[in-house]
Scaffold this motif. Structure first.
Motif, PDB file in Angstrom:
ATOM      1  N   SER A 164       0.808  -1.221   0.000  1.00  0.00           N
ATOM      2  CA  SER A 164       0.000   0.000   0.000  1.00  0.00           C
ATOM      3  C   SER A 164       0.838   1.267   0.000  1.00  0.00           C
ATOM      4  CB  SER A 164      -0.932   0.018   1.213  1.00  0.00           C
ATOM      5  OG  SER A 164      -0.187   0.062   2.421  1.00  0.00           O
ATOM      6  N   GLY A 165       2.149   1.158   0.195  1.00  0.00           N
ATOM      7  CA  GLY A 165       3.007   2.339   0.235  1.00  0.00           C
ATOM      8  C   GLY A 165       3.592   2.614   1.602  1.00  0.00           C
ATOM      9  N   THR A 166       3.486   1.666   2.526  1.00  0.00           N
ATOM     10  CA  THR A 166       4.020   1.895   3.869  1.00  0.00           C
ATOM     11  C   THR A 166       5.533   2.083   3.858  1.00  0.00           C
ATOM     12  OG1 THR A 166       4.094  -0.504   4.233  1.00  0.00           O
ATOM     13  CG2 THR A 166       2.144   0.672   5.040  1.00  0.00           C
ATOM     14  N   THR A 167       6.233   1.359   2.970  1.00  0.00           N
ATOM     15  CA  THR A 167       7.693   1.500   2.919  1.00  0.00           C
ATOM     16  C   THR A 167       8.088   2.889   2.435  1.00  0.00           C
ATOM     17  OG1 THR A 167       7.928  -0.872   2.490  1.00  0.00           O
ATOM     18  CG2 THR A 167       9.826   0.516   2.019  1.00  0.00           C
ATOM     19  N   LEU A 168       7.368   3.422   1.465  1.00  0.00           N
ATOM     20  CA  LEU A 168       7.663   4.770   0.983  1.00  0.00           C
ATOM     21  C   LEU A 168       7.472   5.789   2.102  1.00  0.00           C
ATOM     22  CD1 LEU A 168       8.282   6.878  -1.180  1.00  0.00           C
ATOM     23  CD2 LEU A 168       5.862   6.800  -1.856  1.00  0.00           C
TER      24      LEU A 168
ATOM     25  N   HIS B  85      -2.055   5.549   8.822  1.00  0.00           N
ATOM     26  CA  HIS B  85      -2.676   4.511   8.003  1.00  0.00           C
ATOM     27  C   HIS B  85      -2.511   4.892   6.532  1.00  0.00           C
ATOM     28  CE1 HIS B  85      -6.592   2.527   6.393  1.00  0.00           C
ATOM     29  NE2 HIS B  85      -5.574   1.709   6.263  1.00  0.00           N
ATOM     30  N   VAL B  86      -1.713   4.103   5.812  1.00  0.00           N
ATOM     31  CA  VAL B  86      -1.465   4.386   4.398  1.00  0.00           C
ATOM     32  C   VAL B  86      -2.511   3.644   3.565  1.00  0.00           C
ATOM     33  CG1 VAL B  86       0.231   4.399   2.553  1.00  0.00           C
ATOM     34  CG2 VAL B  86       0.996   4.542   4.924  1.00  0.00           C
ATOM     35  N   ARG B  87      -3.192   4.398   2.740  1.00  0.00           N
ATOM     36  CA  ARG B  87      -4.233   3.824   1.887  1.00  0.00           C
ATOM     37  C   ARG B  87      -3.789   3.881   0.426  1.00  0.00           C
ATOM     38  NH1 ARG B  87      -9.399   4.396   4.970  1.00  0.00           N
ATOM     39  NH2 ARG B  87     -10.418   3.841   3.028  1.00  0.00           N
ATOM     40  N   ARG B  88      -4.148   2.838  -0.309  1.00  0.00           N
ATOM     41  CA  ARG B  88      -3.875   2.794  -1.746  1.00  0.00           C
ATOM     42  C   ARG B  88      -5.136   2.298  -2.434  1.00  0.00           C
ATOM     43  NH1 ARG B  88       0.749  -0.948  -4.816  1.00  0.00           N
ATOM     44  NH2 ARG B  88       0.625   0.090  -6.868  1.00  0.00           N
ATOM     45  N   ALA B  89      -5.354   2.704  -3.665  1.00  0.00           N
ATOM     46  CA  ALA B  89      -6.501   2.222  -4.428  1.00  0.00           C
ATOM     47  C   ALA B  89      -6.555   0.704  -4.313  1.00  0.00           C
ATOM     48  CB  ALA B  89      -6.391   2.652  -5.883  1.00  0.00           C
ATOM     49  N   PRO B  90      -7.693   0.145  -3.915  1.00  0.00           N
ATOM     50  CA  PRO B  90      -7.730  -1.291  -3.606  1.00  0.00           C
ATOM     51  C   PRO B  90      -7.343  -2.198  -4.762  1.00  0.00           C
ATOM     52  CG  PRO B  90      -9.946  -0.328  -3.585  1.00  0.00           C
ATOM     53  CD  PRO B  90      -8.976   0.801  -3.614  1.00  0.00           C
TER      54      PRO B  90
ATOM     55  N   ALA C 153      -2.438  10.486  -3.502  1.00  0.00           N
ATOM     56  CA  ALA C 153      -2.279  11.915  -3.227  1.00  0.00           C
ATOM     57  C   ALA C 153      -0.812  12.243  -2.960  1.00  0.00           C
ATOM     58  CB  ALA C 153      -3.144  12.322  -2.039  1.00  0.00           C
ATOM     59  N   LEU C 154      -0.127  11.353  -2.267  1.00  0.00           N
ATOM     60  CA  LEU C 154       1.291  11.560  -1.963  1.00  0.00           C
ATOM     61  C   LEU C 154       2.118  11.625  -3.243  1.00  0.00           C
ATOM     62  CD1 LEU C 154       3.605  11.685   0.109  1.00  0.00           C
ATOM     63  CD2 LEU C 154       3.547   9.181   0.196  1.00  0.00           C
ATOM     64  N   ILE C 155       1.812  10.766  -4.186  1.00  0.00           N
ATOM     65  CA  ILE C 155       2.551  10.755  -5.442  1.00  0.00           C
ATOM     66  C   ILE C 155       2.159  11.944  -6.323  1.00  0.00           C
ATOM     67  CG2 ILE C 155       2.786   9.477  -7.618  1.00  0.00           C
ATOM     68  CD1 ILE C 155       2.709   6.915  -5.903  1.00  0.00           C
ATOM     69  N   ARG C 156       0.898  12.316  -6.286  1.00  0.00           N
ATOM     70  CA  ARG C 156       0.407  13.423  -7.115  1.00  0.00           C
ATOM     71  C   ARG C 156       0.966  14.764  -6.654  1.00  0.00           C
ATOM     72  NH1 ARG C 156      -4.393  11.930  -6.941  1.00  0.00           N
ATOM     73  NH2 ARG C 156      -5.078  13.128  -5.120  1.00  0.00           N
TER      74      ARG C 156
ATOM     75  N   ARG D  25       2.031  17.712   5.184  1.00  0.00           N
ATOM     76  CA  ARG D  25       0.915  17.291   6.038  1.00  0.00           C
ATOM     77  C   ARG D  25       1.322  16.120   6.918  1.00  0.00           C
ATOM     78  NH1 ARG D  25      -3.804  14.051   6.111  1.00  0.00           N
ATOM     79  NH2 ARG D  25      -3.279  12.940   4.188  1.00  0.00           N
ATOM     80  N   LEU D  26       2.065  15.193   6.358  1.00  0.00           N
ATOM     81  CA  LEU D  26       2.546  14.042   7.117  1.00  0.00           C
ATOM     82  C   LEU D  26       3.449  14.475   8.264  1.00  0.00           C
ATOM     83  CD1 LEU D  26       3.046  10.967   7.482  1.00  0.00           C
ATOM     84  CD2 LEU D  26       4.847  11.165   5.743  1.00  0.00           C
ATOM     85  N   LEU D  27       4.404  15.346   7.963  1.00  0.00           N
ATOM     86  CA  LEU D  27       5.325  15.816   9.000  1.00  0.00           C
ATOM     87  C   LEU D  27       4.591  16.610  10.069  1.00  0.00           C
ATOM     88  CD1 LEU D  27       8.360  16.877   6.779  1.00  0.00           C
ATOM     89  CD2 LEU D  27       8.121  14.798   8.128  1.00  0.00           C
ATOM     90  N   ASP D  28       3.620  17.397   9.656  1.00  0.00           N
ATOM     91  CA  ASP D  28       2.842  18.165  10.622  1.00  0.00           C
ATOM     92  C   ASP D  28       2.082  17.232  11.558  1.00  0.00           C
ATOM     93  OD1 ASP D  28       1.789  20.811  11.538  1.00  0.00           O
ATOM     94  OD2 ASP D  28      -0.126  19.926  10.907  1.00  0.00           O
TER      95      ASP D  28
END
Length: 504
Positions: free
Chosen positions: A266-270, A365-370, A422-425, A433-436
């Motif tokens: 889902s992108g947790t490693t990124l 919680h990292v979400r990715r298109a299912p 959204a993170l990639i876009r 936002r993540l750091l905040d």
């Protein structure tokens, strides 16, 4: 201790390990070590390191390995390949890859025709970003007939029509269902790399069918949607929203914990690499520590790491006991950074309990298109029993979403949702936002997570060493027709629309 007694203790220990009774094995080993001196301690220390790891006692496991290595380096003492390999494996399991690599090299040198030793060496080099070295080690292992190495080599990087292993993979001897599974997934990867999608999909189906046929073992328990649904219901009943509603976010002693959870792929490693690039964050990788803490503190004696009995028992213990266990087992890794990450995706099962144990923890919680996330799991040979069939993928997603919706009700804004898309876009905005959310000041290095240092012990080790890119967005559409059953199931659940796009 005389030789006969030592042999008896060794046999008893081996039997206990075979039963997965690590506590009994460690008891026997500790008794033996109290009566042994010098080089006679080496095999018992190596075995102790092996049993302490699954108990969540990684610091003690590493201490046992280091004592054994010191003894092996004593003049006149020479260890065999199996001992060096076992010690290296224990260090790898404790996420000490850089420390493990010299030991694994020694094992491969002593047993140059051992596929498993070369495969472990290659995997460690891979995790450390030593891609060329890993390719050589995997290739040596594959030439011995080691199918795990064939698969690891296929995954290592993108192959071309001029440079691939397709002919070798097709012609290599296949003797077991495990070999068939590795062959299928490896050939899917290499055919997909050269854009031969028809052959890629054909081999993926062969690999998945072979994976489903693997026998059930304690390391590979049976999976069913019904059993997983029952476990989800037990979590929800044992940890209702009111338990988390009035937990004050009090500051604990440093470091502050950042848990990164989500589906595999889902992108947790990124996200971990982004945070690990920050000067105030130490990335600790995928730690088995919180599940081990829950299992140990609950007193559950069932074979499974997580099941209804363990969850019910955990609901009645003081969460502080879990926090104390976790802190004690992680302390030896800490480099003094104000924040540390724990990126075990499956900690999503424990999100509510994490909040009770660590009221000030950040839970991301990292979400990715299912469709992308589930296809990402489907095309890899995961140990997860739900990843080999499209219907099982959908059922697992149903259970996962149900539990995460419950944890969101429990934790509210305390569960930070991050969308991979959204993170990639818009990485600048989303990383800020993540750091905040983590109470961390913005640092430009976080925009370049591919430059972050440290091993990456996950299936994403090669991808996250590339700059942030949109390559994985919509990747499932390469096989849109073939994945119609999964899309249809998710559509009937209200998760995606008829085009496969996410609805929620």
């Amino acid at each position: 201790m005389d030789a006969a007694t030592a042999d008896s203790v060794w046999q008893q220990t081996t039997q206990a390990i075979g039963r997965y009774d690590f506590a009994e094995a460690n008891k026997r080993l500790t008794e033996a070590l109290s009566r042994l001196d010098g080089s006679a301690r080496i095999p018992f220390l190596a075995q102790q390191g092996r049993v302490l790891g699954p108990m969540g006692r990684q610091a003690e496991a590493v201490e046992a390995v280091r004592e054994a290595v010191d003894l092996l380096e004593t003049p006149g003492t020479e260890g065999d390949a199996a001992t060096w390999h076992g010690l290296g494996l224990t260090l790898c399991n404790a996420r000490r890859e850089a420390e493990a690599l010299p030991l694994l090299k020694r094992a491969a040198e002593l047993a140059p025709h051992s596929g498993p030793y070369w495969k472990t060496r290659g995997e460690t080099e891979d995790f450390l970003g030593l891609t060329d070295e890993a390719e050589r080690s995997y290739d040596v292992a594959a030439r011995t007939g080691n199918w795990a190495a064939h698969l690891a080599l296929a995954r290592l990087k993108r192959w071309t029509r001029e440079h691939n292993h397709i002919d070798r993979l097709i012609n290599a001897p296949v003797r077991t269902a495990l070999h068939q599974a590795c062959q299928g997934y490896a050939l899917f990867k290499e055919y997909d790399d050269i854009d031969d999608r028809a052959n890629a999909w054909r081999w993926l189906q062969k690999g998945a069918a072979a994976a489903r046929s693997q026998p059930v073992t304690p390391n590979r328990p049976p999976w069913s949607a019904a059993a997983e649904s029952t476990t989800t219901d037990v979590w929800i009943a044992a940890f209702p929203p009111e338990r988390s509603a009035h937990v004050p976010a009090i500051r604990r002693s440093a470091p502050r914990r950042i848990f990164i959870i989500g589906l595999p792929r889902s992108g947790t490693t990124l996200v971990e690499r982004i945070l690990g690039a920050h000067s105030q964050v130490q990335a600790l990788g995928e730690l088995p520590t919180f599940p081990a803490a829950v299992k140990t503190c609950s007193g559950s004696q069932t074979p499974a790491l997580i099941d209804a009995e363990t969850i019910k028992a955990a609901a009645h213990i003081d969460p502080q006991a879990i926090a104390d266990f976790y802190d004690r087992e992680i302390a030896w890794r800490h480099d003094g950074s104000p924040c540390v990450t724990d990126k075990l995706p499956h900690n999503s099962d424990y999100a509510g309990l994490i909040r009770l144990a660590f009221p000030d923890a950040v839970i991301i919680h990292v979400r990715r298109a299912p469709m992308d996330a589930l296809f990402g799991a489907y095309k890899l040979y995961f140990a997860a029993g739900w990843s080999f069939d499209q219907n099982d993928l959908a059922e697992h997603y149903r259970n996962y979403s149900h539990l995460m919706a419950h944890w969101k009700t429990c934790l509210g804004d305390g569960l930070i949702d991050i969308s991979l898309e959204a993170l990639i876009r818009d990485p600048d905005m989303e990383i800020r936002r993540l750091l905040d959310a983590c109470d961390l000041p913005f640092e430009t290095d976080c925009l370049r997570p591919h430059n972050a240092k440290g091993a990456v012990a996950s299936a994403s080790s090669s991808q996250v060493r590339q700059p942030i890119n949109a390559e994985g967005i919509g990747a499932w559409r390469r096989y849109e027709k073939e994945l119609a059953p999964l899309r249809g199931r998710l559509q009937s659940m209200g998760v995606v629309d008829s085009n496969g796009d996410t609805l929620s």
